[in-house]
Write an enzyme that holds these catalytic residues in place. Structure first.
Site, PDB file in Angstrom:
ATOM      1  N   HIS A 350     -46.025 -35.100 -42.722  1.00  0.00           N
ATOM      2  CA  HIS A 350     -45.432 -36.028 -41.576  1.00  0.00           C
ATOM      3  C   HIS A 350     -46.373 -35.495 -40.848  1.00  0.00           C
ATOM      4  CE1 HIS A 350     -43.318 -36.271 -44.926  1.00  0.00           C
ATOM      5  NE2 HIS A 350     -43.444 -37.818 -45.033  1.00  0.00           N
ATOM      6  N   CYS A 351     -47.148 -34.368 -40.317  1.00  0.00           N
ATOM      7  CA  CYS A 351     -47.963 -33.669 -38.805  1.00  0.00           C
ATOM      8  C   CYS A 351     -46.474 -33.115 -37.479  1.00  0.00           C
ATOM      9  CB  CYS A 351     -48.706 -34.754 -38.443  1.00  0.00           C
ATOM     10  SG  CYS A 351     -50.053 -36.015 -38.343  1.00  0.00           S
ATOM     11  N   ALA A 352     -45.678 -33.064 -38.608  1.00  0.00           N
ATOM     12  CA  ALA A 352     -44.715 -32.542 -38.062  1.00  0.00           C
ATOM     13  C   ALA A 352     -43.908 -30.884 -38.740  1.00  0.00           C
ATOM     14  CB  ALA A 352     -43.418 -33.059 -38.296  1.00  0.00           C
TER      15      ALA A 352
END
Length: 397
Positions: A350-352
């Site tokens: 999730h790009c995190a």
């Protein structure tokens, strides 16, 4: 009962609203179609009636944003392409070598990547550790403040597990210590009450295509009155339609930070989306989503072999839930939910990555279900049933 209805022929269950909301209110589609078919001109670049009308549309969008967030002045709303551009404008615009910035361990890469790049240029970065449930103790931030601290940047809610961070408490702390607070409201704008002045937020970054129910390609940065515009450098410079006799960037808002032709048709849609949210009432939207989120959390928690991230209370999160199933990779779960049950979700990191490290789901990531105004109780129950079956299969492996 869901507030938005999917097209009658659409039998999918869309649970990926943390990425982008679907469907959009009909008013959004009508506003964008009207702009393209009836206005169509470039705002601020001409004096004819269509150009003037286009400028009115954009100013109406500024007013809508200011009303939603209780911003001090619509002219302090600077439009960008998305929250990532807004965050980059604030971070690159404010921070210089030797400055100190504090963030949390639950941030999206739209914060972490610019900070790591600035760190290579001499900016000092501190990451306040959150708990394994993604919660932040404001004392962690307070302990990190030093004489060089210029900025604190926090997401209001995690895009991974929905966990809310104590923005108002940190805002009060930042104000006491003479430090600016920048918040990433990508997950909360429209889904959770946000009062910029009450929470003492100095810079507020938002995106239009999630819970504001606008189109992709819209977002903005609201610049509070404590921010010194001389110190906040523009991210880009160029034509603004104002002060055209000068070859230097205008110094006034919003033109100082808005160069180039704006996404006027998108902003027409954003304005309509925000007005739809305001008519529904953010508190009402929050109450409905929180109720469905709690039902989904309770249903998932009762499934053997499931690991939930971020705690079991919907009151402490947005309507976003991250989990994993025993014996199955997130990618397999997401694929089978789509192909076998028509349930659309998001899987992975999730790009995190920082958030996943904090939650203990790195490097494999997780499955994420995120609810919205079109989500119904029937869809929540369908998701619980589908995951009960998949979890049973995973445990048998």
């Amino acid at each position: 009962m869901a507030l938005l209805r999917c097209p009658a022929k659409d039998h999918r269950i869309y649970l990926d609203n943390a990425a982008t909301s679907y469907p959009k209110p009909v008013e959004v589609v009508k506003a964008m179609t009207h702009f393209l078919s009836e206005i169509g001109a470039n705002p601020g670049r001409s004096g004819h009636r269509c150009s003037v009308e286009a400028a009115r549309v954009i100013y109406a969008a500024r007013e809508a944003v200011a009303a939603l967030f209780n911003a001090p002045d619509p002219l302090r709303v600077v439009f960008t392409a998305n929250v990532t551009e807004s965050l980059n404008l604030a971070l690159y615009g404010l921070l210089r070598p030797g400055d100190h910035v504090i963030t949390s361990s639950m941030e999206h890469n739209s914060v972490m990547r610019p900070l790591r790049a600035l760190e290579q240029q001499g900016v000092l970065v501190s990451v306040a550790a959150c708990s394994a449930q993604g919660q932040l103790d404001p004392l962690q931030v307070e302990r990190a403040i030093c004489p060089q601290t210029r900025l604190i940047v926090l997401n209001h809610a995690s895009n991974v597990c929905g966990g809310l961070l104590p923005v108002a408490e940190v805002g009060a702390l930042a104000r006491q210590r003479g430090v600016l607070l920048l918040t990433d409201e990508a997950q909360t704008a429209g889904a959770y009450p946000v009062d910029m002045q009450a929470a003492q937020i100095d810079l507020l970054a938002f995106t239009g295509h999630k819970s504001l129910y606008g189109p992709m390609g819209t977002g903005g940065l609201i610049i509070g009155e404590r921010v010194d515009l001389e110190q906040l450098k523009p991210l880009k410079q160029g034509g603004t339609g104002s002060r055209s006799e000068q070859e230097v960037q205008p110094a006034f808002l919003p033109d100082r930070y808005e160069s180039g032709t704006p996404n006027a048709v998108g902003l027409a849609g954003l304005c309509a989306g925000i007005h739809w949210v305001l008519r529904q009432g953010v508190e009402r939207l929050r109450t409905l989503e929180e109720s469905l989120c709690q039902e989904l959390l309770d249903g998932l928690a009762a499934i053997p072999g499931i690991t939930l991230y971020g705690g079991l209370s919907a009151a402490s999160r947005t309507a976003t839930i991250a989990f994993n199933l025993q014996g199955m990779q997130p990618s397999e779960v997401g694929l089978r939910l789509d192909e076998e049950y028509g349930i659309l979700c998001r899987v992975g990191l999730h790009c995190a990555p920082a958030a996943h490290r904090t939650l203990g789901s790195f490097p494999g990531g997780s499955v994420r279900l995120s609810l919205g105004a079109a989500t119904s109780r029937r869809q929540v129950q369908a998701a619980i049933k589908a995951l009960t079956r998949l979890a049973s299969e995973g445990r048998a492996r």
